[in-house]
Design an enzyme around this catalytic site. Structure first.
Site, PDB file in Angstrom:
ATOM      1  N   ASN A  69      17.354 102.075   0.901  1.00 61.96           N
ATOM      2  CA  ASN A  69      17.839 101.159   1.921  1.00 61.96           C
ATOM      3  C   ASN A  69      17.287  99.762   1.694  1.00 61.96           C
ATOM      4  OD1 ASN A  69      19.673 101.242   4.175  1.00 61.96           O
ATOM      5  ND2 ASN A  69      18.758 103.195   4.746  1.00 61.96           N
ATOM      6  N   ASP A 106      15.805 100.942   8.288  1.00 61.70           N
ATOM      7  CA  ASP A 106      17.102 100.885   7.609  1.00 61.70           C
ATOM      8  C   ASP A 106      17.170  99.583   6.821  1.00 61.70           C
ATOM      9  OD1 ASP A 106      19.900 101.084   6.956  1.00 61.70           O
ATOM     10  OD2 ASP A 106      20.181 102.362   8.686  1.00 61.70           O
TER      11      ASP A 106
END
Length: 290
Positions: A154, A200
């Site tokens: 990510n 994230d």
């Protein structure tokens, strides 16, 4: 601090916002049309308007991540390869051959280093531990694997001076940092900060602060270069996916969210793009130099 939606949700799984002024033919009026992001599992690249409506370009089964190209248009990571858009509308795409044959893997998120190489990491659809790889698309068009054994590759972004790169492998619950140089690439990986959740996407501001979207955490956290949490932006949805600075002064934080794992009928704003003005500016997006 609390973020506000630009408009109603226009994506199921909004990810990877990128702001680039050359994408907006009317840049200077509002700047919003310079913001593109992906509806990842729909395979679409979306362009945002000030009203919150979007235009879509379909690029494949998956549209994982994108960055502007110095030659115009964008580079887009699709399910198993890269596509190069030669126009700002991304209608003319030249695909790079698939990098692997395994249908259980897909690209997920990425970013460009100071030399203009585009990095994008993979994950298994099943989220199998260690199945992912971070790939590098060089400015010569050649792709190579640079980091293996990751699970959900990510957020990846470089510091303002370019000597550090921040990276998330989401299930680890931490943000890592690498040293980076043109000669050696990414080296000396170590933990930057534990976030107490699932990191994230991320971006870096003009002071070197690291902004991390928390999937499952209803928030974006800012960490100082020393790894101290000093700002929290709250959102009215659970799954926050990514963030980037944009706007005519690079002082608007754009934040994407997803409806993934949200029960039907709950969180009506999940999948929307949110903004806030945190009182600090970002750094210009680094383009793919090809």
């Amino acid at each position: 601090m609390r973020a506000e939606p630009v408009g109603p949700p226009q994506a199921f799984h909004a990810e990877g916002p990128v702001w680039w002024p050359e994408w907006d033919p009317g840049f200077g009026r509002d700047g919003f049309s310079a913001l593109k992001y992906v509806d990842l599992l729909a395979g679409d690249v979306l362009t945002l308007s000030p009203s919150g409506s979007v235009s879509r370009v379909h690029v494949g089964r998956v549209a994982a991540a994108l960055r502007p190209r110095s030659l115009g248009g964008a580079v887009v990571a699709t399910e198993r390869g890269f596509s190069l858009g030669r126009t700002s509308s991304l209608t003319d795409l030249a695909p790079v051959p698939d990098l692997w044959a395994d249908p259980g893997l897909r690209f997920n998120d990425g970013g460009c280093d100071p030399d203009g190489n585009f990095y994008c990491g993979t994950m298994a659809y099943s989220q199998a531990p260690g199945a992912g790889t971070l790939w590098r698309l060089g400015t010569d068009g050649a792709a190579s694997a640079v980091l293996e054994g990751v699970t959900i590759s990510n957020g990846l972004c470089w510091s303002p001076e370019g000597e550090l790169a921040y990276y998330n492998d989401t299930p680890t619950g931490q943000v890592d940092v690498f040293d980076w140089s043109s000669a050696t690439g990414l080296t000396r990986r170590r933990r930057f900060v534990a976030v107490g959740g699932f990191p994230d996407g991320l971006c870096v501001d003009e002071q070197g602060g690291v902004w991390v979207a928390l999937y499952g955490g209803s928030a974006v956290h800012r960490y100082t270069p020393a790894g101290v949490l000093d700002e929290v932006i709250e959102l009215p949805v659970t799954n926050v996916t990514a963030c980037t600075f944009g706007g005519v002064d690079l002082r608007t934080l754009f934040i994407t969210t997803t409806r993934e794992n949200v029960p039907d009928g709950e969180q009506p704003l999940a999948g929307a793009v949110f903004t806030c003005r945190p009182g600090i500016g970002g750094i210009a997006t680094r383009p793919y130099a090809a």
